[in-house]
Design a protein around this motif. Structure first.
Motif, PDB file in Angstrom:
ATOM      1  N   GLU A  72       0.840  -1.189   0.000  1.00 24.19           N
ATOM      2  CA  GLU A  72       0.000   0.000   0.000  1.00 24.19           C
ATOM      3  C   GLU A  72       0.881   1.247   0.000  1.00 24.19           C
ATOM      4  O   GLU A  72       1.856   1.335   0.753  1.00 24.19           O
ATOM      5  CB  GLU A  72      -0.908   0.001   1.231  1.00 24.19           C
ATOM      6  N   GLY A  73       0.544   2.191  -0.867  1.00 26.04           N
ATOM      7  CA  GLY A  73       1.332   3.410  -0.982  1.00 26.04           C
ATOM      8  C   GLY A  73       2.264   3.409  -2.179  1.00 26.04           C
ATOM      9  O   GLY A  73       2.727   4.467  -2.617  1.00 26.04           O
ATOM     10  N   THR A 111      -1.054   3.482  -4.220  1.00 29.69           N
ATOM     11  CA  THR A 111      -2.176   2.540  -4.184  1.00 29.69           C
ATOM     12  C   THR A 111      -2.784   2.419  -2.789  1.00 29.69           C
ATOM     13  O   THR A 111      -2.119   2.601  -1.761  1.00 29.69           O
ATOM     14  CB  THR A 111      -1.726   1.142  -4.629  1.00 29.69           C
ATOM     15  N   GLN A 112      -4.076   2.105  -2.796  1.00 28.45           N
ATOM     16  CA  GLN A 112      -4.815   1.841  -1.561  1.00 28.45           C
ATOM     17  C   GLN A 112      -5.462   0.468  -1.681  1.00 28.45           C
ATOM     18  O   GLN A 112      -5.601  -0.067  -2.785  1.00 28.45           O
ATOM     19  CB  GLN A 112      -5.879   2.928  -1.348  1.00 28.45           C
ATOM     20  N   THR A 113      -5.898  -0.075  -0.572  1.00 30.03           N
ATOM     21  CA  THR A 113      -6.508  -1.417  -0.614  1.00 30.03           C
ATOM     22  C   THR A 113      -7.777  -1.418  -1.453  1.00 30.03           C
ATOM     23  O   THR A 113      -8.175  -2.443  -1.990  1.00 30.03           O
ATOM     24  CB  THR A 113      -6.808  -1.936   0.798  1.00 30.03           C
ATOM     25  N   THR A 114      -8.403  -0.273  -1.594  1.00 27.68           N
ATOM     26  CA  THR A 114      -9.613  -0.180  -2.426  1.00 27.68           C
ATOM     27  C   THR A 114      -9.311  -0.297  -3.919  1.00 27.68           C
ATOM     28  O   THR A 114     -10.234  -0.432  -4.724  1.00 27.68           O
ATOM     29  CB  THR A 114     -10.346   1.141  -2.178  1.00 27.68           C
ATOM     30  N   ASP A 115      -8.023  -0.237  -4.277  1.00 27.33           N
ATOM     31  CA  ASP A 115      -7.644  -0.370  -5.689  1.00 27.33           C
ATOM     32  C   ASP A 115      -7.561  -1.831  -6.131  1.00 27.33           C
ATOM     33  O   ASP A 115      -7.389  -2.119  -7.314  1.00 27.33           O
ATOM     34  CB  ASP A 115      -6.289   0.295  -5.941  1.00 27.33           C
ATOM     35  N   PRO A 147      -1.755  -4.256   2.832  1.00 20.89           N
ATOM     36  CA  PRO A 147      -1.968  -3.087   3.711  1.00 20.89           C
ATOM     37  C   PRO A 147      -0.749  -2.810   4.581  1.00 20.89           C
ATOM     38  O   PRO A 147       0.120  -3.636   4.741  1.00 20.89           O
ATOM     39  CB  PRO A 147      -3.177  -3.500   4.565  1.00 20.89           C
TER      40      PRO A 147
END
Lengths: 112, 115
Positions: A15-16, A79-83, A112
């Motif tokens: 993430e990130g 990036t985020q977990t929703t991606d 995450p």
């Protein structure tokens, strides 16, 4: 046979981190569309690119259409977990543009 | 919002059965499509329709037929189901435009298992 190549097939990021998926066509395209499919879901339209060299942004997502209209990319910043999901490109061939030609998709996993 | 509704989320059928997959859209779209989605093979077009009572073969029409008697409804028929037709089936619709730029709106899919 497959005429729109999409790479990579899978991508695992922290993430990130940033993420990019690429689509390459053997023929010139009149337009290209991008879709996102969440796990267990159905493809959802994200955006369409029509003009040579076009760049469009949706928040952290940047879409590009190549100058020759044979390739396209989707870049996600931070990036985020929703991606999480599979990203598909789908193009229409110039001069024969009734049918969409789909890439096989890039599956993105985000830690995450 | 466009709504594309597929009649079943999961379906289990026996080899040789005739199978009907129904799809209804509520946005008066002219174009409707049936795809199947398999791991590693992406989305493959089975049949599409640009108007009522009109149909065209996609890339993998063998073993399938379709019916479009009304604008809002597009049915996929497996004449004699076989195990290699076990798959996720996705219906989609779009409005007609002369540049063929309109995006596809997908239903939730029907996961068909043929035993």
């Amino acid at each position: 046979g497959q005429q729109v190549m999409q790479i990579p097939q899978y991508q695992h990021v922290q993430e990130g981190e940033d993420f990019t998926t690429y689509c390459n066509s053997s023929t010139t395209l009149s337009n290209i569309q991008w879709y996102k499919q969440r796990p267990g879901g159905h493809p959802v339209f994200l955006i369409q690119l029509v003009k040579s060299g076009e760049v469009k942004k949706q928040k952290r997502l940047t879409f590009q259409f190549g100058e020759a209209k044979k390739n396209s990319s989707l870049h996600i910043t931070a990036t985020q977990t929703t991606d999480v999901g599979t990203y598909f490109c789908a193009g229409r061939r110039a001069g024969n543009n009734r049918k969409l030609i789909w890439g096989l998709g890039t599956s993105l996993a985000v830690n995450p | 919002d466009v709504k594309v509704t597929q009649s079943s989320r999961y379906l289990v059928k026996r080899t040789g059965e005739k199978v009907f997959l129904e799809c209804v859209q509520d946005m008066d779209h002219e174009n409707m499509f049936w795809y199947r989605q398999d791991p590693g093979l992406g989305l493959r077009l089975i049949y599409f329709s640009y108007d009522v009572k009109m149909k065209e073969k996609g890339d993998i029409p063998e073993g399938y037929s379709v019916s479009r008697e009304k604008k809002e409804r597009f049915s996929l028929i497996l004449e004699s189901a076989s195990t290699n037709q076990t798959s996720m089936y996705l219906c989609a619709s779009s409005f007609y435009d002369t540049s063929y730029n309109s995006p596809l709106h997908f239903g939730n899919g029907t996961r068909l298992t043929v035993t």
